[in-house]
Design a protein around this motif. Structure first.
Motif, PDB file in Angstrom:
ATOM      1  N   PHE A 131      -4.862  -6.915  -1.785  1.00  7.89           N
ATOM      2  CA  PHE A 131      -3.885  -6.696  -2.915  1.00  7.89           C
ATOM      3  C   PHE A 131      -2.786  -6.243  -1.950  1.00  7.89           C
ATOM      4  O   PHE A 131      -1.463  -6.514  -2.016  1.00  7.89           O
ATOM      5  N   ASP A 132      -3.814  -4.854  -1.760  1.00  7.52           N
ATOM      6  CA  ASP A 132      -2.277  -4.171  -0.559  1.00  7.52           C
ATOM      7  C   ASP A 132      -2.270  -4.346   0.512  1.00  7.52           C
ATOM      8  O   ASP A 132      -0.995  -4.137   1.395  1.00  7.52           O
ATOM      9  N   PHE A 133      -2.764  -5.845   1.024  1.00  9.58           N
ATOM     10  CA  PHE A 133      -2.293  -5.345   2.670  1.00  9.58           C
ATOM     11  C   PHE A 133      -2.358  -6.539   2.762  1.00  9.58           C
ATOM     12  O   PHE A 133      -0.842  -6.982   3.667  1.00  9.58           O
ATOM     13  N   HIS A 134      -2.809  -7.592   2.386  1.00 11.41           N
ATOM     14  CA  HIS A 134      -2.576  -9.487   2.938  1.00 11.41           C
ATOM     15  C   HIS A 134      -2.926  -9.935   4.199  1.00 11.41           C
ATOM     16  O   HIS A 134      -4.411  -8.953   4.408  1.00 11.41           O
ATOM     17  N   ILE A 135      -2.073 -10.664   4.968  1.00 16.64           N
ATOM     18  CA  ILE A 135      -1.977 -10.831   6.092  1.00 16.64           C
ATOM     19  C   ILE A 135      -2.745  -9.889   7.525  1.00 16.64           C
ATOM     20  O   ILE A 135      -3.196 -10.003   8.330  1.00 16.64           O
ATOM     21  N   LEU A 136      -1.811  -8.860   7.178  1.00 19.00           N
ATOM     22  CA  LEU A 136      -2.024  -7.321   7.669  1.00 19.00           C
ATOM     23  C   LEU A 136      -3.860  -7.112   8.069  1.00 19.00           C
ATOM     24  O   LEU A 136      -4.183  -6.958   9.031  1.00 19.00           O
ATOM     25  N   LEU A 137      -5.011  -7.801   7.366  1.00 25.48           N
ATOM     26  CA  LEU A 137      -6.643  -7.918   7.285  1.00 25.48           C
ATOM     27  C   LEU A 137      -6.574  -8.976   8.684  1.00 25.48           C
ATOM     28  O   LEU A 137      -7.541  -8.220   8.539  1.00 25.48           O
ATOM     29  N   PHE A 138      -5.843  -9.619   8.323  1.00 25.74           N
ATOM     30  CA  PHE A 138      -6.190 -10.580   9.903  1.00 25.74           C
ATOM     31  C   PHE A 138      -6.345 -10.380  11.242  1.00 25.74           C
ATOM     32  O   PHE A 138      -6.670 -10.155  12.072  1.00 25.74           O
ATOM     33  N   LEU A 139      -4.861  -9.675  11.224  1.00 26.22           N
ATOM     34  CA  LEU A 139      -4.282  -8.622  12.042  1.00 26.22           C
ATOM     35  C   LEU A 139      -4.568  -7.887  13.002  1.00 26.22           C
ATOM     36  O   LEU A 139      -4.479  -7.873  13.932  1.00 26.22           O
ATOM     37  N   GLY A 143       0.594  -0.736  -0.124  1.00 24.04           N
ATOM     38  CA  GLY A 143      -0.002  -0.046   0.206  1.00 24.04           C
ATOM     39  C   GLY A 143       1.197   1.400   0.200  1.00 24.04           C
ATOM     40  O   GLY A 143       0.947   2.102  -0.373  1.00 24.04           O
ATOM     41  N   TYR A 144       2.105   1.461   0.211  1.00 22.42           N
ATOM     42  CA  TYR A 144       3.153   2.187   1.064  1.00 22.42           C
ATOM     43  C   TYR A 144       3.671   2.406  -0.319  1.00 22.42           C
ATOM     44  O   TYR A 144       4.237   3.246  -0.664  1.00 22.42           O
ATOM     45  N   ILE A 145       3.948   1.302  -1.054  1.00 26.72           N
ATOM     46  CA  ILE A 145       4.998   1.292  -1.875  1.00 26.72           C
ATOM     47  C   ILE A 145       4.404   1.300  -3.325  1.00 26.72           C
ATOM     48  O   ILE A 145       5.135   2.343  -3.897  1.00 26.72           O
ATOM     49  N   SER A 146       3.418   1.580  -3.384  1.00 22.42           N
ATOM     50  CA  SER A 146       2.405   1.960  -4.365  1.00 22.42           C
ATOM     51  C   SER A 146       3.026   3.161  -4.896  1.00 22.42           C
ATOM     52  O   SER A 146       2.989   4.060  -6.049  1.00 22.42           O
ATOM     53  N   ARG A 147       2.976   4.671  -4.036  1.00 22.19           N
ATOM     54  CA  ARG A 147       3.184   5.505  -4.254  1.00 22.19           C
ATOM     55  C   ARG A 147       4.665   6.145  -3.883  1.00 22.19           C
ATOM     56  O   ARG A 147       4.765   7.064  -4.197  1.00 22.19           O
ATOM     57  N   SER A 148       5.043   4.942  -3.597  1.00 27.47           N
ATOM     58  CA  SER A 148       6.337   5.405  -3.458  1.00 27.47           C
ATOM     59  C   SER A 148       7.867   4.829  -3.969  1.00 27.47           C
ATOM     60  O   SER A 148       9.276   4.581  -3.440  1.00 27.47           O
ATOM     61  N   VAL A 149       7.686   4.745  -5.523  1.00 28.09           N
ATOM     62  CA  VAL A 149       8.498   3.970  -5.783  1.00 28.09           C
ATOM     63  C   VAL A 149      10.084   4.998  -6.290  1.00 28.09           C
ATOM     64  O   VAL A 149       9.419   5.647  -6.429  1.00 28.09           O
ATOM     65  N   ALA A 150      10.962   4.009  -6.737  1.00 29.39           N
ATOM     66  CA  ALA A 150      11.936   5.030  -6.780  1.00 29.39           C
ATOM     67  C   ALA A 150      11.548   6.133  -8.334  1.00 29.39           C
ATOM     68  O   ALA A 150      11.389   5.029  -9.416  1.00 29.39           O
ATOM     69  N   GLY A 151      10.923   7.319  -8.754  1.00 28.24           N
ATOM     70  CA  GLY A 151      11.271   7.595 -10.152  1.00 28.24           C
ATOM     71  C   GLY A 151       9.200   8.009  -9.672  1.00 28.24           C
ATOM     72  O   GLY A 151       9.021   8.831 -10.278  1.00 28.24           O
ATOM     73  N   SER A 152       8.617   8.094  -8.769  1.00 26.47           N
ATOM     74  CA  SER A 152       7.345   8.120  -8.409  1.00 26.47           C
ATOM     75  C   SER A 152       7.918   9.437  -7.442  1.00 26.47           C
ATOM     76  O   SER A 152       7.483   9.694  -5.822  1.00 26.47           O
ATOM     77  N   TYR A 153       8.040  10.309  -7.877  1.00 26.04           N
ATOM     78  CA  TYR A 153       8.905  11.809  -7.421  1.00 26.04           C
ATOM     79  C   TYR A 153       7.189  12.832  -7.030  1.00 26.04           C
ATOM     80  O   TYR A 153       7.124  13.793  -8.395  1.00 26.04           O
ATOM     81  N   ASP A 154       6.178  12.651  -6.049  1.00 23.76           N
ATOM     82  CA  ASP A 154       5.640  12.715  -6.363  1.00 23.76           C
ATOM     83  C   ASP A 154       4.382  12.913  -4.789  1.00 23.76           C
ATOM     84  O   ASP A 154       5.673  12.617  -3.588  1.00 23.76           O
ATOM     85  N   ASN A 155       4.110  14.436  -4.155  1.00 24.59           N
ATOM     86  CA  ASN A 155       4.152  14.276  -2.571  1.00 24.59           C
ATOM     87  C   ASN A 155       3.599  13.136  -2.167  1.00 24.59           C
ATOM     88  O   ASN A 155       4.207  13.471  -0.216  1.00 24.59           O
ATOM     89  N   THR A 195       6.819 -12.629   0.257  1.00 25.65           N
ATOM     90  CA  THR A 195       6.587 -13.306  -0.612  1.00 25.65           C
ATOM     91  C   THR A 195       5.840 -12.327  -1.536  1.00 25.65           C
ATOM     92  O   THR A 195       6.312 -11.676  -2.814  1.00 25.65           O
ATOM     93  N   HIS A 196       5.131 -12.165  -0.913  1.00 26.75           N
ATOM     94  CA  HIS A 196       3.172 -11.382  -1.412  1.00 26.75           C
ATOM     95  C   HIS A 196       3.795 -10.088  -1.825  1.00 26.75           C
ATOM     96  O   HIS A 196       3.676  -9.451  -2.761  1.00 26.75           O
ATOM     97  N   CYS A 197       4.590  -9.421  -0.679  1.00 26.37           N
ATOM     98  CA  CYS A 197       5.186  -7.920  -0.893  1.00 26.37           C
ATOM     99  C   CYS A 197       6.196  -8.062  -2.063  1.00 26.37           C
ATOM    100  O   CYS A 197       6.102  -7.026  -3.097  1.00 26.37           O
ATOM    101  N   THR A 198       6.604  -8.618  -1.774  1.00 26.73           N
ATOM    102  CA  THR A 198       7.790  -8.490  -3.279  1.00 26.73           C
ATOM    103  C   THR A 198       7.342  -8.729  -4.587  1.00 26.73           C
ATOM    104  O   THR A 198       7.446  -7.886  -5.696  1.00 26.73           O
ATOM    105  N   TRP A 199       6.638  -9.887  -4.585  1.00 31.12           N
ATOM    106  CA  TRP A 199       5.837  -9.935  -6.080  1.00 31.12           C
ATOM    107  C   TRP A 199       4.865  -9.194  -6.423  1.00 31.12           C
ATOM    108  O   TRP A 199       5.259  -8.431  -7.995  1.00 31.12           O
TER     109      TRP A 199
END
Lengths: 339, 676
Positions: free
Chosen positions: B369-377, B162-174, B493-497
């Protein structure tokens, strides 16, 4: 003498006929006005008899046009036809038109026809699909061919597009659309008064610390409910108005509960998944905190086993469901020299 | 002998338990810091170091201007190269935090004699701040629960998609910088409330100022914190610490926020900020009542005084708010934020907001997709927080719930919910693992004691009974521990994929598999912009749909008519009207705007699906919203949108279609298929 008498009688008779037909016409208009004032929102309910009285029998040109909404009670439950919604919008257009003209207009009347009651009228108009709105002008002789049909695209913006259709065909202005407010003025006033009166009592209870709000369990159940609501995608279902389940296209007897494809979901699907999430989380919490107080060791062990199995099954189920739904095959990245 | 020598050798390395623990913690944090940075570098390795998407190009251009011309020129910049002929007041319509941060890093690196290009700094700003966010998450977790929870939170947030989606290298956004600022502000505020110190309150005010300068989502902070304070007041947790912390943060934060021209006087004028002001006055009332209670000795009198005062205060507040809103001084909620409260509002009333794909409501698969097992916890963490209620746990619960609700309304806001979900899940994981490991270790100790103790039968029998119940517990604990680690490894694994496949594509460069499995790169966008840069006169004006405006000005260096800022709906509607009219009408409109070139994106040859033909209906809708001469049904056939020869005649003859399909019949799309 006889010729004079003859011509005089002919002229009187014709005058009489013209006058009576004129009278007949004004009677019709008066009848329509009464029916309109009796009906709920200015929409006159037509059936076979009134269709023949107001539309087929009077000679053209009639002094009024008629905008007719074709309805069928047994189709109200089909969501894709949106009959109830369109009916309400039609009523709003009718009532706005009448209010804007101060109830003094006699040029345009609004009516609706139901399929079961007036099948022959449906045939007269040649209507075979719904929803259908038709404008019968003053000069229309044949109801089927000379009336204007509102096409499907005009239903998209509801009352506004219906008003535009009316304006473009009849050159009469509908005026601004008046929608009834959510809470009427009296209701609003009542609610404000109640709030003001109750305020000191509530404040006193808050300070004493006795209200329902102080019990942590209430907050906990509220929190779990908000979580369940968000995670199950219920917001998505509300905004997009998704149905609970769909009927399978190939086999009309089967119901489809789960939608294959990411980005969209059905109602029951959301609730099922949300329920699974909540169950796992809460079971973990229960095991940690509540189970400690149980005295019997066997009961404790059984409860633990139960929790383990249920959680395992639920997590596996959700992950399988997610993989099926989105079609993603998630895998780790091992160095290629290991293969 | 050898034994003692080896132990002598190891003696200087033998650490006390506390130091061992510190070493483990620091090394974990270092590894997590590096991990957070590395996992965001997929696109740099696969393609090249470039800026992604559309919005970041504007940020890059302004940062370039800032480094070349200095701060005062940047702050007072009037850009005449976009929104021709209107121009755009850049200084007053952007959030400068991101640009200033990148420029400062650039200056620092140059000072240390690293001669990097500003583009590299821009590309790597977001991963750098993501690593910093993991550190803040550690401290926040430590504040809420304990250091174990902090470590787990840092690990979880380092890889959370969820965080990676807007902070990859190259995503130069607010958002890359804003999430760091958000978490930092929240941490400082909770610390201030816990400690009641003015210094932490001051720090949180500055943190809030940084957040206001970075992102428009600061409205979330300025509404969540008053809501939190209100909840504390209602549940009877008013204290001097809360008073000090909130007052300091609100007043100073508000004054500092007014320095940003884009925000201006909104803190006292806009309906979205009124909650904070209302709670501020309520706090003063509470303080006053507390003081009166301290002075008075008669409780009954005090109760009456209490009810009267509260009623008067609330009534006065209500009247003030009513007068403010009726006179128009306090503006109502803007469309963007109102659609969060009433989600069906945007779809019916504001088509530009409803059309953005990020603003769609969220289906449960997106959460998964964005949280995986965090939703259960998450619910388990909620329960744990409720068991140990304190000011800090109440805050994190509120943050988690409000952000989850908003994430359900709009996909884009999953980003804001990510830190809360990571923290709460970290609490659940940490507490569970701690319990399990305590079980495991205590069993060993008991067994040791049992073996070294005496041979008396009573003790043996008691130990035996204890030992009987322990094996089950120990095995159970081991099994559960393995299960927990397995879950966490699946999460990683899920997050990396997800990061690799879904979130690492720069939309400006496309890749596909060729016929032999080799990778084919489509760099058409950048080639087109560079063609414009090299082959057109420097004062040429380019008309295109607003999506591409920022990229054309940044890479093509030419003036555009409309761009992604979308601040002037009529101007966009004019462009939409030009695109959807017949060629002669469109030519009139285009000449009136002084346009020299028209840019159209067409994907028919490669099968690229988000081209202008796909977006065409939105051009019609937006154009038709201002110019009634454009009617959507004209372009549809029986309510269906078609672009083949059965399409509506207006569609076949409009400018967009003609430009896209010009001489398309002569092109071969695939080997063996007929042309066109």
């Amino acid at each position: 003498m006889a010729a004079h008498f003859f011509t005089l009688s002919i002229i009187t008779l014709s005058l009489f006929v013209v006058a009576s037909s004129g009278e007949l016409e004004s009677e019709l208009v008066a009848d329509l006005l009464t029916l309109q004032s009796e009906s709920k929102s200015g929409v006159i309910h037509l059936d076979d008899r009134t269709v023949s009285k107001f539309l087929t029998s009077p000679r053209t040109p009639r002094p009024y046009s008629f905008l007719i909404f074709f309805d069928a009670a047994n189709f109200h439950d089909k969501p894709e036809l949106r009959l109830r919604e369109l009916r309400r919008e039609f009523e709003i257009v009718a009532s706005s038109f009448i209010t804007n003209h101060n109830s003094s207009n006699t040029k345009l009347f609004f009516g609706d026809i139901e399929f079961r009651e007036s099948q022959s009228s449906f045939q007269l108009f040649g209507v075979n699909s719904l929803p259908h709105v038709r404008l019968v002008g003053p000069t229309a002789k044949s109801l089927k061919d000379d009336s204007d049909v509102m096409d499907q695209g005009d239903f998209s913006r509801l009352a506004k597009s219906m008003a535009e259709f009316v304006e473009s065909r009849t050159k009469l202005t509908v005026g601004p659309i008046h929608r009834p407010p959510v809470l009427s003025k009296t209701q609003l006033g009542l609610i404000t008064a109640l709030l003001l009166l109750g305020l000191p009592l509530v404040a006193k209870r808050i300070f004493a610390g006795e209200t329902l709000l102080h019990d942590p369990k209430i907050w906990l159940s509220g929190a779990v409910f908000v979580y369940f609501f968000s995670v199950s995608g219920a917001m998505h279902n509300i905004i997009r108005k998704m149905p609970m389940f769909l009927v399978d296209r190939n086999d009309p007897n089967k119901l489809v509960f789960f939608y294959q494809g990411s980005g969209m979901q059905l109602g029951a699907e959301g609730f099922a998944v949300g329920f699974l999430y909540t169950v796992v989380g809460l079971l973990l919490a229960v095991v940690t905190h509540v189970l400690v107080y149980v005295k019997d060791a066997t009961a404790k062990r059984l409860a633990m086993l139960f929790t383990l199995l249920v959680s395992f099954w639920a997590v596996k189920k959700v992950i399988l469901l997610d993989n099926w739904k989105t079609g993603y095959g998630i895998h780790g990245f091992w160095p290629s020299s290991w293969n | 002998m050898s034994n003692s020598s080896t132990s002598d050798l190891l003696k200087p390395f033998k650490l006390k338990t506390k130091q061992q623990e510190l070493l483990i913690r620091v090394s974990i944090l270092c590894l997590v810091y590096i991990l957070a940075f590395i996992t965001r570098l997929f696109s740099v390795l696969r393609y090249e170091s470039m800026i992604h998407e559309f919005d970041p190009y504007f940020n890059y251009r302004t940062t370039l201007y800032l480094t070349q011309h200095g701060f005062y020129d940047f702050w007072n910049w009037f850009d005449y190269e976009s929104w021709y002929p209107l121009g755009r007041i850049v200084g007053g319509t952007l959030y400068p935090g991101l640009m200033v941060t990148a420029a400062l890093i650039y200056r620092l690196l140059h000072f240390l004699r690293f001669a990097v290009h500003i583009r590299e700094v821009c590309v790597l700003t977001a991963p750098f701040f993501a690593s910093n966010t993991t550190l803040v998450a550690y401290f926040f977790g430590k504040e809420i629960w304990d250091s174990g929870a902090g470590l787990v939170a840092a690990i979880l947030i380092a890889v959370c998609p969820g965080y990676i989606s807007r902070s990859v290298a190259g995503s130069y956004d607010n958002e890359g910088v804003a999430i760091f600022a958000l978490l930092f502000t929240f941490y400082l505020f909770v610390k201030a409330v816990n400690k009641g110190s003015l210094a932490w309150g001051l720090a949180s005010a500055f943190g809030y100022f940084y957040m206001v300068s970075a992102w428009g989502g600061y409205v979330f902070i300025i509404n969540l914190i008053p809501l939190y304070v209100l909840v504390l007041l209602i549940t009877g947790r008013y204290s001097m610490r809360l008073y000090v912390a909130y007052n300091c943060m609100y007043i100073l934060g508000m004054l500092l926020a007014m320095q940003i021209r884009f925000v201006g006087f909104q803190h006292v004028q806009s309906g979205e900020h009124m909650a904070a002001m209302g709670v501020f006055f309520l706090m003063q009332v509470f303080y006053f009542l507390d003081w009166v209670k301290h002075m008075l000795s008669d409780t009954k009198l005090f109760q009456e005084f209490l009810s009267i005062t509260v009623t008067c205060a609330v009534a006065a507040g209500g009247i003030a708010l009513g007068v403010g809103m009726a006179s128009g001084y306090i503006s109502p909620w803007t469309g963007r934020f109102y659609s969060l409260l009433d989600p069906t509002y945007a779809k019916d009333h504001i088509p530009i907001i409803a059309s953005v794909s990020e603003h769609q409501p969220t289906a449960w698969s997106s959460f998964m997709f964005d949280f995986h097992i965090l939703l259960f916890l998450f619910p388990a963490g909620l329960y744990f927080c409720f068991k140990r209620l304190s000011d800090a746990t109440i805050f994190i619960v509120m943050y988690g719930l409000t952000s989850m609700y908003f994430a359900g309304v709009m996909v884009r806001l999953i980003l804001v919910a990510t830190p809360a979900v990571c923290l709460i899940s970290a609490i659940a994981v940490s507490a569970t693992v701690k319990n399990l490991t305590v079980l495991l270790r205590s069993k060993n100790k008991v067994a040791q004691i049992g073996s070294t103790k005496g041979t008396s039968s009573a003790k043996a029998s008691s130990k035996a009974s204890l030992d009987q119940s322990q094996p089950f517990q120990k095995n159970g604990a081991m099994a559960l521990l393995f299960g927990a680690f397995y879950l966490l490894s699946r999460y990683a694994t899920h997050c990396t994929w997800v990061t690799s496949e879904a979130y690492s594509s720069p939309s400006i460069v496309l890749a596909a598999r060729g016929a032999h499995g080799n990778r084919v790169i489509f760099d058409d966008y950048r080639e087109a912009y560079f063609w414009l840069r090299q082959n057109t006169p420097p004062d040429a004006k380019v008309m295109s749909w607003w999506d591409y405006g920022y990229q054309i000005t940044a890479m093509g260096n030419r003036t555009v008519i409309v761009d992604n800022n979308t601040w002037n709906n009529t101007h966009i509607a004019t462009v939409g009207r030009a695109m959807s009219s017949y060629e002669d009408e469109a030519y009139e409109i285009i000449r009136s705007l002084d346009v020299d070139y028209v840019l159209v994106v067409f994907g028919g040859v490669t099968g690229y699906s988000s081209d202008d033909i796909n977006k065409f209906l939105w051009m019609v809708r937006i154009g038709g919203g201002v110019f009634p001469v454009i009617k959507e049904p004209d372009y549809l056939v029986n309510g269906e949108y078609r672009v083949d020869k059965g399409a509506a005649p207006k569609m076949l003859n409009c400018l967009m279609y003609k430009l896209s399909y010009y001489r398309f019949g002569e092109m071969m799309t695939e080997y063996g298929k007929p042309p066109g």
